[in-house]
Write a protein that holds these residues in place. Sequence first.
Motif, PDB file in Angstrom:
ATOM      1  N   LYS A 108       0.823  -1.226   0.000  1.00 21.07           N
ATOM      2  CA  LYS A 108       0.000   0.000   0.000  1.00 21.07           C
ATOM      3  C   LYS A 108       0.851   1.266   0.000  1.00 21.07           C
ATOM      4  O   LYS A 108       0.508   2.271   0.626  1.00 21.07           O
ATOM      5  N   GLN A 109       1.969   1.205  -0.734  1.00 19.69           N
ATOM      6  CA  GLN A 109       2.821   2.375  -0.919  1.00 19.69           C
ATOM      7  C   GLN A 109       2.764   2.813  -2.381  1.00 19.69           C
ATOM      8  O   GLN A 109       2.759   1.973  -3.293  1.00 19.69           O
ATOM      9  N   ILE A 110       2.756   4.134  -2.589  1.00 15.85           N
ATOM     10  CA  ILE A 110       2.738   4.679  -3.951  1.00 15.85           C
ATOM     11  C   ILE A 110       4.062   4.347  -4.623  1.00 15.85           C
ATOM     12  O   ILE A 110       5.133   4.605  -4.063  1.00 15.85           O
ATOM     13  N   VAL A 111       3.976   3.760  -5.829  1.00 17.49           N
ATOM     14  CA  VAL A 111       5.192   3.418  -6.572  1.00 17.49           C
ATOM     15  C   VAL A 111       5.380   4.293  -7.810  1.00 17.49           C
ATOM     16  O   VAL A 111       6.496   4.434  -8.303  1.00 17.49           O
ATOM     17  N   SER A 112       4.286   4.887  -8.330  1.00 20.90           N
ATOM     18  CA  SER A 112       4.428   5.769  -9.489  1.00 20.90           C
ATOM     19  C   SER A 112       3.119   6.505  -9.762  1.00 20.90           C
ATOM     20  O   SER A 112       2.082   6.193  -9.166  1.00 20.90           O
ATOM     21  N   PHE A 113       3.220   7.468 -10.675  1.00 22.48           N
ATOM     22  CA  PHE A 113       2.075   8.303 -11.052  1.00 22.48           C
ATOM     23  C   PHE A 113       1.982   8.423 -12.572  1.00 22.48           C
ATOM     24  O   PHE A 113       3.000   8.355 -13.255  1.00 22.48           O
ATOM     25  N   GLN A 114       0.787   8.666 -13.042  1.00 22.17           N
ATOM     26  CA  GLN A 114       0.544   9.180 -14.382  1.00 22.17           C
ATOM     27  C   GLN A 114      -0.366  10.382 -14.141  1.00 22.17           C
ATOM     28  O   GLN A 114      -1.546  10.229 -13.842  1.00 22.17           O
ATOM     29  N   LYS A 115       0.211  11.572 -14.203  1.00 20.13           N
ATOM     30  CA  LYS A 115      -0.530  12.778 -13.848  1.00 20.13           C
ATOM     31  C   LYS A 115      -1.194  13.411 -15.069  1.00 20.13           C
ATOM     32  O   LYS A 115      -0.660  13.348 -16.180  1.00 20.13           O
ATOM     33  N   ASN A 116      -2.328  14.041 -14.815  1.00 19.66           N
ATOM     34  CA  ASN A 116      -3.071  14.791 -15.831  1.00 19.66           C
ATOM     35  C   ASN A 116      -3.355  13.976 -17.090  1.00 19.66           C
ATOM     36  O   ASN A 116      -3.151  14.448 -18.206  1.00 19.66           O
ATOM     37  N   ALA A 117      -3.826  12.758 -16.896  1.00 17.97           N
ATOM     38  CA  ALA A 117      -4.204  11.910 -18.038  1.00 17.97           C
ATOM     39  C   ALA A 117      -5.362  12.585 -18.770  1.00 17.97           C
ATOM     40  O   ALA A 117      -6.336  13.018 -18.165  1.00 17.97           O
ATOM     41  N   LYS A 118      -5.221  12.673 -20.088  1.00 14.29           N
ATOM     42  CA  LYS A 118      -6.175  13.415 -20.909  1.00 14.29           C
ATOM     43  C   LYS A 118      -7.423  12.597 -21.234  1.00 14.29           C
ATOM     44  O   LYS A 118      -7.327  11.420 -21.562  1.00 14.29           O
ATOM     45  N   PRO A 119      -8.592  13.242 -21.157  1.00 14.70           N
ATOM     46  CA  PRO A 119      -9.850  12.550 -21.498  1.00 14.70           C
ATOM     47  C   PRO A 119      -9.792  11.937 -22.900  1.00 14.70           C
ATOM     48  O   PRO A 119      -9.216  12.534 -23.821  1.00 14.70           O
ATOM     49  N   PHE A 120     -10.345  10.753 -23.038  1.00 14.07           N
ATOM     50  CA  PHE A 120     -10.509  10.014 -24.289  1.00 14.07           C
ATOM     51  C   PHE A 120      -9.197   9.566 -24.931  1.00 14.07           C
ATOM     52  O   PHE A 120      -9.214   8.979 -26.008  1.00 14.07           O
ATOM     53  N   ASP A 121      -8.054   9.808 -24.297  1.00 15.46           N
ATOM     54  CA  ASP A 121      -6.764   9.414 -24.856  1.00 15.46           C
ATOM     55  C   ASP A 121      -6.561   7.913 -24.630  1.00 15.46           C
ATOM     56  O   ASP A 121      -6.632   7.438 -23.501  1.00 15.46           O
ATOM     57  N   GLU A 122      -6.308   7.192 -25.708  1.00 15.55           N
ATOM     58  CA  GLU A 122      -6.144   5.740 -25.598  1.00 15.55           C
ATOM     59  C   GLU A 122      -4.680   5.314 -25.502  1.00 15.55           C
ATOM     60  O   GLU A 122      -4.362   4.139 -25.601  1.00 15.55           O
ATOM     61  N   SER A 123      -3.786   6.275 -25.284  1.00 14.48           N
ATOM     62  CA  SER A 123      -2.371   5.945 -25.095  1.00 14.48           C
ATOM     63  C   SER A 123      -2.195   5.151 -23.810  1.00 14.48           C
ATOM     64  O   SER A 123      -2.888   5.380 -22.815  1.00 14.48           O
TER      65      SER A 123
END
Length: 155
Positions: A108-123
Amino acid sequence: MKKAIAYLLIALCFYNCKEDKKVIKQTEIHFTKEGELTIHKIATDSTKISLDIEIADTEYDIQTGLMYRNSMEQKQGMLFVFEDETERYFYMKNTKIPLDIIYINSNKQIVSFQKNAKPFDESSLPSNAPAKYVLELNAGLADNWGLSVGDSLSF
């Protein structure tokens, strides 16, 4: 006369080929509080951030996530719970709101982030580290709250 018949046939063809467009209204999905989660900052023992969570732990809930939602309150999030710990890949297909995606290990420790993921982006938005849990929040909150790798969660 032949021209009149030709025009009539063309008109009939366009009329019959006309696509009947049916409007399918998407059912609005609302937040359902299923638990509470607290983020404990590693930098300070006393700083805690509490929020209400909706839990995605079935195949359907995990696949759907926050898709088709119009909004989410600041102190709300969705917690994805997986049976195993492995590298995760998320994307924003059919997701209308920008998100911060937080990957969390089995401790239960944070290992990484993906910040500000864009709406509808399928990347693909990879965890880049093994994760058993994933927390989705409104975009910008991870920075606003000063979250960092190593912060822990309880729920």
